[in-house]
Design a protein around this motif. Structure first.
Motif, PDB file in Angstrom:
ATOM      1  N   VAL A 163       0.835  -1.202   0.000  1.00 18.65           N
ATOM      2  CA  VAL A 163       0.000   0.000   0.000  1.00 18.65           C
ATOM      3  C   VAL A 163       0.870   1.252   0.000  1.00 18.65           C
ATOM      4  N   ARG A 164       1.961   1.224   0.769  1.00 16.73           N
ATOM      5  CA  ARG A 164       2.872   2.377   0.781  1.00 16.73           C
ATOM      6  C   ARG A 164       3.395   2.662  -0.616  1.00 16.73           C
ATOM      7  N   LYS A 165       3.762   1.634  -1.351  1.00 17.28           N
ATOM      8  CA  LYS A 165       4.245   1.809  -2.709  1.00 17.28           C
ATOM      9  C   LYS A 165       3.153   2.396  -3.595  1.00 17.28           C
ATOM     10  N   MET A 166       1.923   1.916  -3.432  1.00 16.76           N
ATOM     11  CA  MET A 166       0.807   2.417  -4.219  1.00 16.76           C
ATOM     12  C   MET A 166       0.581   3.906  -3.974  1.00 16.76           C
ATOM     13  N   LEU A 167       0.804   4.339  -2.737  1.00 18.29           N
ATOM     14  CA  LEU A 167       0.605   5.737  -2.363  1.00 18.29           C
ATOM     15  C   LEU A 167       1.807   6.619  -2.689  1.00 18.29           C
ATOM     16  N   GLY A 168       2.843   6.033  -3.244  1.00 16.50           N
ATOM     17  CA  GLY A 168       4.031   6.815  -3.577  1.00 16.50           C
ATOM     18  C   GLY A 168       4.988   6.991  -2.425  1.00 16.50           C
ATOM     19  N   GLY A 169       4.870   6.155  -1.405  1.00 14.29           N
ATOM     20  CA  GLY A 169       5.701   6.315  -0.219  1.00 14.29           C
ATOM     21  C   GLY A 169       6.949   5.464  -0.193  1.00 14.29           C
ATOM     22  N   GLY A 170       7.229   4.717  -1.260  1.00 18.55           N
ATOM     23  CA  GLY A 170       8.469   3.961  -1.318  1.00 18.55           C
ATOM     24  C   GLY A 170       9.645   4.899  -1.526  1.00 18.55           C
ATOM     25  N   VAL A 171      10.722   4.665  -0.826  1.00 18.28           N
ATOM     26  CA  VAL A 171      11.910   5.510  -0.968  1.00 18.28           C
ATOM     27  C   VAL A 171      13.074   4.650  -1.463  1.00 18.28           C
ATOM     28  N   ARG A 172      14.057   5.304  -2.005  1.00 23.57           N
ATOM     29  CA  ARG A 172      15.228   4.576  -2.503  1.00 23.57           C
ATOM     30  C   ARG A 172      16.285   4.487  -1.397  1.00 23.57           C
ATOM     31  N   GLN A 173      17.218   5.405  -1.351  1.00 24.31           N
ATOM     32  CA  GLN A 173      18.261   5.337  -0.326  1.00 24.31           C
ATOM     33  C   GLN A 173      17.731   5.914   0.989  1.00 24.31           C
ATOM     34  N   GLY A 174      16.755   5.221   1.541  1.00 22.50           N
ATOM     35  CA  GLY A 174      16.057   5.715   2.724  1.00 22.50           C
ATOM     36  C   GLY A 174      16.874   5.702   3.987  1.00 22.50           C
TER      37      GLY A 174
END
Length: 337
Positions: free
Chosen positions: A229-240
């Motif tokens: 769901v986080r990915k769907m909402l645009g909340g995935g980060v790269r070098q987090g």
């Protein structure tokens, strides 16, 4: 002569100090969407352990954490219960209904500031009925309760509310954006304030000083779904890991919140001495009842004191970037009001 503004609008304005900035600069990083950034994974494991849960997920904001939890728990048209003026009801742009598809029902604060009685939860949840009966599936609680002046409730009252929800077949979500404050104020393990919940959201970017980030905790299966769901909402980060490193430093500063609570008590005492109608704060938030909150905030601004209006009152929030000396200066400036 111009003077520095003493900013008491929120504990979200805190800035990372040099120690936190160095940790961010030195963080080991990876692509969190593809490989699960190692520092992000370490932060999630640490928070899950602190709260006594199996798994955790970093999210950019507390609002996103709450929204993901509600999206996991609610089906379109389900009703959920939350205390009046809860953040999920009035301060998250209606996403509970807009994106999670839930129908909110506000509960009165009849057990004290920020919380309902267990009997109120049972009565609101209702029982079985015909097929067209509105279905209530979730109880969402908030500790500390922001718009109730940072009000807390302890392990016993929390357990009673969880039991009331369970008796009615409800899932339990806790908006614990300032749960750290509640644990420090009551001198109890933070896990005791979250036991029995299905999901809990805690924030790192308020009094703990991280620039970004909250963490959602639950069981491993739900967190797996939450990551989708986080990915769907645009909340995935790269070098987090750059952001997670700040969160790890923040976790070492939970005890510092006691200073903010002491400063809030000093401010409340000083305001009462100046005939303000202010209740004794439980944590770092205090609310003042005034005839015209907007006008009062404007007058405070002219004195170099920043505050906001919430729930028809003036809100002051102490935090790690405001010292005891700053509180004394604010009270001195108020003599001219």
């Amino acid at each position: 002569m111009a003077h520095r503004t003493i900013d008491l609008r929120s504990d979200t304005i805190t800035r990372p100090d040099s120690v936190m900035r160095k940790a961010m600069a030195d963080a080991e990083v990876g692509d969190d969407v593809l490989d699960h950034d190692p520092t992000m994974a370490a932060l999630e494991e640490a928070v899950a352990g602190l709260l006594g849960f199996e798994s955790a997920l970093w999210v950019p904001s507390g609002s996103m954490g709450n929204m993901i939890a509600l999206m996991l728990h609610l089906q379109r048209g389900d009703r959920f219960l939350a205390p009046e003026h809860a953040h999920v009801l009035g301060s998250e742009l209606g996403t509970a209904a807009w994106l999670a598809g839930g129908m909110p029902e506000a509960l009165p604060h009849d057990s004290g500031p920020g919380r309902p009685l267990p009997s109120t939860v049972r009565a609101a949840a209702g029982g079985d009925g015909p097929y067209f009966t509105l279905r209530t599936t979730l109880l969402s609680l908030e500790n500390t309760h922001n718009f109730a002046g940072g009000a807390t409730f302890g392990p016993d009252e929390w357990s009673e509310l969880v039991a009331a929800g369970r008796d009615c077949g409800l899932k339990i979500h806790l908006d614990g954006a300032r749960l750290w404050n509640a644990a420090v104020a009551q001198d109890v393990p933070i896990a005791s304030l979250a036991a029995g919940a299905d999901t809990v959201q805690v924030c790192l970017s308020k009094g703990l000083g991280a620039p970004v980030g909250s963490v959602l905790v639950s069981d491993a299966d739900r967190i797996h779904q939450a990551r989708r769901v986080r990915k769907m909402l645009g909340g995935g980060v790269r070098q987090g890991g750059i952001l997670a490193a700040a969160g790890l430093v923040a976790l070492d500063r939970i005890g510092d919140l006691a200073v903010d609570h002491a400063n809030a008590a000093t401010l409340a005492r000083g305001l009462r001495e100046r005939n303000w109608d202010v209740a004794e704060p439980e944590t770092n938030i205090l609310l003042a009842s005034v005839p015209d909150p907007a006008r009062t905030v404007a007058e405070l601004d002219e004195l170099g004191i920043a505050a906001v209006t919430v729930a028809g009152k003036v809100r002051f929030v102490t935090h790690r970037d405001v010292s005891a000396a700053d509180i004394d200066k604010a009270l001195e400036r108020l003599r001219r009001m």
